[in-house]
Design a protein around this motif. Structure first.
Motif, PDB file in Angstrom:
ATOM      1  N   VAL A 128      -1.237   1.927 -11.240  1.00 24.63           N
ATOM      2  CA  VAL A 128      -0.303   1.251 -10.340  1.00 24.63           C
ATOM      3  C   VAL A 128       0.449   2.307  -9.536  1.00 24.63           C
ATOM      4  CG1 VAL A 128       1.586  -0.402 -10.166  1.00 24.63           C
ATOM      5  CG2 VAL A 128      -0.058  -0.576 -12.046  1.00 24.63           C
ATOM      6  N   SER A 129       0.348   2.247  -8.233  1.00 23.87           N
ATOM      7  CA  SER A 129       1.068   3.181  -7.373  1.00 23.87           C
ATOM      8  C   SER A 129       2.518   2.730  -7.216  1.00 23.87           C
ATOM      9  CB  SER A 129       0.402   3.264  -6.001  1.00 23.87           C
ATOM     10  OG  SER A 129       0.469   2.008  -5.335  1.00 23.87           O
ATOM     11  N   ASP A 131       4.124   2.179  -4.434  1.00 21.55           N
ATOM     12  CA  ASP A 131       4.227   1.131  -3.411  1.00 21.55           C
ATOM     13  C   ASP A 131       3.872  -0.229  -3.999  1.00 21.55           C
ATOM     14  OD1 ASP A 131       4.965   3.026  -1.582  1.00 21.55           O
ATOM     15  OD2 ASP A 131       2.944   3.272  -0.752  1.00 21.55           O
ATOM     16  N   CYS A 132       2.810  -0.278  -4.787  1.00 23.10           N
ATOM     17  CA  CYS A 132       2.413  -1.546  -5.407  1.00 23.10           C
ATOM     18  C   CYS A 132       3.463  -2.020  -6.405  1.00 23.10           C
ATOM     19  CB  CYS A 132       1.057  -1.388  -6.090  1.00 23.10           C
ATOM     20  SG  CYS A 132      -0.321  -1.128  -4.945  1.00 23.10           S
ATOM     21  N   LYS A 135       6.342  -3.685  -4.569  1.00 20.31           N
ATOM     22  CA  LYS A 135       5.987  -5.031  -4.106  1.00 20.31           C
ATOM     23  C   LYS A 135       5.923  -6.021  -5.261  1.00 20.31           C
ATOM     24  CE  LYS A 135       3.231  -3.304  -0.212  1.00 20.31           C
ATOM     25  NZ  LYS A 135       1.860  -3.232   0.373  1.00 20.31           N
ATOM     26  N   LEU A 136       5.374  -5.578  -6.374  1.00 19.68           N
ATOM     27  CA  LEU A 136       5.210  -6.484  -7.506  1.00 19.68           C
ATOM     28  C   LEU A 136       6.544  -6.854  -8.139  1.00 19.68           C
ATOM     29  CD1 LEU A 136       3.194  -7.975  -9.301  1.00 19.68           C
ATOM     30  CD2 LEU A 136       3.005  -5.916 -10.704  1.00 19.68           C
ATOM     31  N   GLN A 212      -3.363  -9.350  -7.161  1.00 20.84           N
ATOM     32  CA  GLN A 212      -4.225  -8.224  -6.800  1.00 20.84           C
ATOM     33  C   GLN A 212      -3.366  -7.187  -6.103  1.00 20.84           C
ATOM     34  OE1 GLN A 212      -7.007  -7.945  -3.291  1.00 20.84           O
ATOM     35  NE2 GLN A 212      -8.563  -8.212  -4.898  1.00 20.84           N
ATOM     36  N   LEU A 213      -3.473  -5.918  -6.521  1.00 21.05           N
ATOM     37  CA  LEU A 213      -2.695  -4.829  -5.926  1.00 21.05           C
ATOM     38  C   LEU A 213      -3.498  -4.014  -4.926  1.00 21.05           C
ATOM     39  CD1 LEU A 213      -0.773  -3.495  -9.073  1.00 21.05           C
ATOM     40  CD2 LEU A 213      -0.100  -5.289  -7.463  1.00 21.05           C
ATOM     41  N   GLN A 214      -4.752  -3.749  -5.262  1.00 23.79           N
ATOM     42  CA  GLN A 214      -5.643  -2.987  -4.403  1.00 23.79           C
ATOM     43  C   GLN A 214      -6.962  -3.739  -4.280  1.00 23.79           C
ATOM     44  OE1 GLN A 214      -4.902  -0.399  -2.666  1.00 23.79           O
ATOM     45  NE2 GLN A 214      -3.003   0.331  -3.634  1.00 23.79           N
ATOM     46  N   SER A 216      -5.739  -5.017  -1.402  1.00 28.14           N
ATOM     47  CA  SER A 216      -4.660  -5.723  -0.714  1.00 28.14           C
ATOM     48  C   SER A 216      -3.736  -6.327  -1.755  1.00 28.14           C
ATOM     49  CB  SER A 216      -5.220  -6.814   0.212  1.00 28.14           C
ATOM     50  OG  SER A 216      -5.923  -7.786  -0.562  1.00 28.14           O
ATOM     51  N   PHE A 217      -2.505  -6.577  -1.359  1.00 30.13           N
ATOM     52  CA  PHE A 217      -1.528  -7.149  -2.282  1.00 30.13           C
ATOM     53  C   PHE A 217      -1.429  -8.654  -2.052  1.00 30.13           C
ATOM     54  CE2 PHE A 217       2.740  -8.596  -3.343  1.00 30.13           C
ATOM     55  CZ  PHE A 217       2.837  -8.172  -4.651  1.00 30.13           C
TER      56      PHE A 217
END
Length: 313
Positions: A128-129, A131-132, A135-136, A212-214, A216-217
């Protein structure tokens, strides 16, 4: 019997209580004046006026001495004037004060606070980056947005075993499940209850969702059509139901599947790169309050095991 009041006050026994009664009355009046800010202000202004009138009759040099001591200036603001609160003074050691739990939640919702990932070794890198994660966090229930993430299980650290994941994640509370396939698609689910192994029965609440993170979110929340959130047996782990699993993993985290059309969640496309995929990494995280500095024994153990000082075991 003589009932003349003057005669009664002339009695020796009552005359002794005259000064005490007067002193009591004066003290009562003073206390009453101090309780009211407006009355106290008016009293102080009258006293100030008297001091100034007396000072006007004094010699010039003595009046300048009184003025320099502040005796001729009002020490109180007006009763209607609202005092401006002074900001808290910084700590003497130069460190920033730890924000409260509510402040962390507000910061997280505004995107100004990113939870810290704790519990992993120094060499561990999550799928998990940052940025993700940011957002999450905005999609999580509000009660969890101000918490840090604590690693319960990762295939890179603990091996490829569903049984090990059950043992490490049981009774941990709500958790996040992340999966990365060989095409580097990252997806998973948030479940509002502790992960547990048992018979083929569903559990979980409507707070749960898949995402889904990658590459696309996107987030797909509970549809309300059924309560088939998660089922976890010794042989497999599955999210969603209604005839199709939104996410399914085998007992060794080797193979998985993600089918579109699970009626448990809002309409969505498959989360993985393919309907049937091979797992590259699996992680399970839970939520913990921002931790206080650990004890010396914990610090020594963490140092011996190679864990960085910023992580909590």
């Amino acid at each position: 019997v003589d009932s003349d009041p003057g005669t009664l006050m002339d009695a020796p026994g009552l005359a002794r209580f005259g000064p005490l009664v007067a002193a009591t009355a004066i003290v009562s009046v003073v206390l009453l004046l101090k309780r009211s800010s407006r009355v106290r202000y008016a009293t102080e202004r009258v006293a100030l006026w008297i001091r100034r009138r007396v000072a006007a009759r004094l010699p010039h040099r003595l009046r300048r001495v009184l003025d320099s001591t502040g005796a001729l200036q009002s020490p109180l603001p007006r009763a209607s004037q609202k005092s401006t609160p002074t900001p808290p003074s910084p700590r003497k050691d130069g460190k920033r004060e730890t924000p409260s739990e509510m402040e962390l939640k507000i910061m997280s919702l505004k995107g100004t606070y990113t939870p810290k990932m704790r519990g992993g070794p120094a060499s561990f890198r999550s799928v998990v980056s940052d940025d993700c994660m940011a957002k999450l966090v905005k999609s999580l229930p509000t009660r969890l947005t101000g918490n840090d993430w604590d690693l319960l299980y990762a295939t890179e650290v603990h091996g490829y075993s569903l049984l090990t994941a059950y043992q490490r994640a049981s009774r941990s509370g709500p958790f996040l499940l992340f999966v990365m396939d060989r095409q580097r698609y990252v997806f998973g689910a948030f479940v509002s209850e502790s992960l547990r192994s048992g018979p083929k029965t569903y559990y979980g609440t409507g707070e749960s969702f898949v995402f889904q993170l990658q590459p696309s979110f996107r987030v797909h929340r509970w549809s309300g059509r059924n309560d088939e959130i998660i089922v976890s047996t010794p042989d497999f782990l599955a999210i969603g139901g209604g005839g199709k699993f939104a996410l399914w993993l085998d007992a060794f985290f080797e193979h998985g599947s993600s089918e579109a059309g699970s009626t448990t969640f809002e309409p969505y496309d498959a989360l993985a790169s393919e309907e049937r995929f091979k797992c590259c990494a699996v992680e399970i995280w839970t939520f913990v309050s921002p931790a206080a500095p650990p004890s010396p024994k914990r610090s020594a153990f963490r140092k011996a095991m190679g864990f960085p000082s910023s992580m909590v075991i």
